[in-house]
Scaffold this active site. Structure first.
Site, PDB file in Angstrom:
ATOM      1  N   SER A   1      70.158  77.522   0.138  1.00 40.30           N
ATOM      2  CA  SER A   1      69.037  77.238  -0.756  1.00 40.30           C
ATOM      3  C   SER A   1      69.222  75.891  -1.442  1.00 40.30           C
ATOM      4  O   SER A   1      69.370  74.879  -0.766  1.00 40.30           O
ATOM      5  CB  SER A   1      68.889  78.393  -1.742  1.00 40.30           C
ATOM      6  OG  SER A   1      67.583  78.434  -2.206  1.00 40.30           O
TER       7      SER A   1
ATOM      8  N   HIS B   1      65.923  86.206   1.135  1.00 37.87           N
ATOM      9  CA  HIS B   1      66.605  84.967   0.762  1.00 37.87           C
ATOM     10  C   HIS B   1      68.030  85.261   0.288  1.00 37.87           C
ATOM     11  O   HIS B   1      68.227  85.799  -0.792  1.00 37.87           O
ATOM     12  CB  HIS B   1      65.777  84.330  -0.367  1.00 37.87           C
ATOM     13  CG  HIS B   1      66.240  82.986  -0.792  1.00 37.87           C
ATOM     14  ND1 HIS B   1      66.189  81.884   0.037  1.00 37.87           N
ATOM     15  CD2 HIS B   1      66.755  82.544  -1.972  1.00 37.87           C
ATOM     16  CE1 HIS B   1      66.638  80.829  -0.615  1.00 37.87           C
ATOM     17  NE2 HIS B   1      66.999  81.200  -1.843  1.00 37.87           N
TER      18      HIS B   1
HETATM   19  C1  GTR Z   1      64.099  78.520  -5.997  1.00 40.24           C
HETATM   20  C2  GTR Z   1      63.679  77.142  -5.587  1.00 40.24           C
HETATM   21  C3  GTR Z   1      64.066  76.934  -4.167  1.00 40.24           C
HETATM   22  C4  GTR Z   1      65.498  77.334  -3.894  1.00 40.24           C
HETATM   23  C5  GTR Z   1      65.932  78.563  -4.640  1.00 40.24           C
HETATM   24  C6  GTR Z   1      67.432  78.839  -4.668  1.00 40.24           C
HETATM   25  O1  GTR Z   1      63.690  78.880  -7.235  1.00 40.24           O
HETATM   26  O2  GTR Z   1      62.310  77.024  -5.757  1.00 40.24           O
HETATM   27  O3  GTR Z   1      63.796  75.600  -3.773  1.00 40.24           O
HETATM   28  O4  GTR Z   1      66.354  76.289  -4.160  1.00 40.24           O
HETATM   29  O5  GTR Z   1      65.510  78.563  -5.954  1.00 40.24           O
HETATM   30  O6  GTR Z   1      68.250  77.920  -4.827  1.00 40.24           O
HETATM   31  O7  GTR Z   1      67.797  80.007  -4.524  1.00 40.24           O
END
Ligand code: GTR
Length: 434
Positions: free
Chosen positions: A269, A411
């Site tokens: 991420s 995620h």
């Molecule tokens: C979210 C962000 C993403 C990603 C994520 C993370 O809020 O919008 O771009 O980086 O966090 O790091 O888990």
């Protein structure tokens, strides 16, 4: 830009699949055409519906992705690069654009830089690994900065070993050196069992992930202050995390148990965005691995799906150079797009990973960056990834020096992902011997 090339870049990925289907229909009959259409990943309609309901301000409908034109990584001022030699110059220009407009300008190696072994335990993990904890001390203009690298090396292997280095953006307990806490986010035992070393650094030690405090680490070391105005291309938190990865690499080059020519930089991420930038800035990283790196990472910015440039620069302004937010409402005027970040890794190995339910990161946009980095990899005779090649869930695709998978689930960075990274490294470097 030659017309056929522009056409190639402009055409939408679903058109490519349709094209394949039409060809197959003409030559081989309808059943094969249908199969050709069905093979690639498609977002689960239920996931689309739920995600769109949760975030109605963002697009999750593939049919509503407006057409876009990507800049050609090989073309600059009307001249198209056709050789590796000419690419070196073009690469410098692209790198400059990313520094100036996106991530900011990082300082290099500080003088002096010193490594201190805080712990060296040859009997870690019940004897399976050697644990080293290394403090990296930097100095600049009388100021000092310190962060730690945790490193496990497999005892089953002698001589220098390849290492995976994670930029950890989650709590430090994910990379617990005592192994009292274990996490699938950094499954160190599993990676050691595969014959690789595994290391981690804590992003927040380099730059706290906070828009008001991000200058309190490596940035203060160089700038001497945490307040006041900065240049519009001054480095942000992602670049500071990547800078930390380069300092860890400086250490690896001094450790005889580490094969510094075989270090993979890994991030998830926001950490995945930083891993790609580390791979672009520092050519010593032999493999770059970006897990669900999304917007500002592997995902194409011009593809309007999931997170947008406007959202990321307002929610996380401290991640980027200040100038990046100028493109929030005119992304089509960016001189680069994220496929060009991937192209900066060429000809080194590059792995991009997505998750089926993580539409915010735009799995297809992440895959398409690999697709559109292909012309640069082709300068080394590397085979292309094509838009129609997007694999279904849990079916990793490896094409020469590049890999991609979309995993079942949400995620996260998981043991499944790590096993695929190790498979990929096995393929690039050969399976680790004893
Ligand atoms: C979210 C962000 C993403 C990603 C994520 C993370 O809020 O919008 O771009 O980086 O966090 O790091 O888990």
């Amino acid at each position: 830009m030659p017309r056929d090339r522009r056409h190639l870049l402009r055409r939408r990925e679903d058109l490519a699949i349709l094209h394949l289907a039409v060809l197959a229909t003409a030559s081989l009959g309808l059943s094969i055409a249908l199969r050709a259409q069905d093979t690639g990943w498609r977002a689960n309609p239920q996931t689309v519906e739920q995600t769109a309901k949760r975030q109605p301000a963002f697009n999750y409908d593939e049919a509503k992705v407006p057409p876009y034109t990507l800049p050609d990584p090989l073309t600059m001022n009307g001249t198209t690069v056709r050789t590796r030699e000419a690419w070196a110059g073009r690469r410098r220009e692209i790198l400059e654009l990313f520094r100036e407009q996106v991530y900011g300008r990082s300082p290099g190696r500080p003088q002096p830089l010193r490594f201190e072994t805080v712990e060296d335990n040859p009997r870690a993990m019940d004897g399976a690994a050697t644990l080293k904890r290394i403090a990296v001390h930097s100095q600049q203009d009388g100021r000092a900065h310190r962060f730690e690298v945790t490193l496990f090396l497999p005892n089953a292997r002698s001589g220098p070993v390849p290492v995976f280095l994670l930029l950890n953006n989650r709590p430090v307990t994910n990379t617990d050196p005592t192994r009292q806490e274990r996490s699938g986010f950094w499954p160190a035992e599993q990676v050691i069992a595969r014959g690789y070393g595994i290391a981690a650094l804590q992003n927040s030690d380099l730059a706290p992930d906070d828009k008001d405090r991000f200058r309190e680490g490596a940035i203060r070391l160089f700038e001497g202050t945490v307040s006041g105005p900065r240049a519009r291309d001054a480095w942000g938190a992602l670049a500071a995390w990547a800078w930390g990865a380069s300092r860890a690499m400086d250490y690896f080059e001094t450790d005889r148990r580490v094969d510094a020519t075989k270090v993979a930089i890994v991030g998830h991420s926001r950490g995945g965005k930083a891993a790609l930038w580390a791979g672009a800035e520092d050519e010593r990283f032999a493999i770059a691995i970006a897990n669900e790196s999304g917007e500002g990472g592997a995902a194409l910015s011009r593809r309007v799906f999931g997170e947008t440039l406007a959202r990321i620069t307002s929610a996380f302004p401290h991640w980027f150079a200040d100038r990046y937010k100028d493109y929030a409402t005119r992304v089509e005027t960016l001189p680069i797009d994220q496929h060009m970040l991937l192209a900066l890794i060429a000809p080194r190995a590059l792995y991009v990973a997505s998750a089926d339910e993580d539409l915010w990161s735009d799995p297809r946009g992440e895959f398409l960056s690999q697709v559109h980095a292909s012309p640069v990899y082709a300068l080394w005779g590397e085979p292309p990834m094509r838009s129609a090649d997007m694999p279904p869930v849990d079916r990793p695709l490896v094409v020469g020096r590049r890999g991609y998978h979309v995993r079942t689930g949400v995620h996260n960075l998981t043991p499944y992902d790590w096993d695929r990274f190790a498979d990929f490294a096995d393929g690039q470097w050969g399976k680790p011997g004893q």
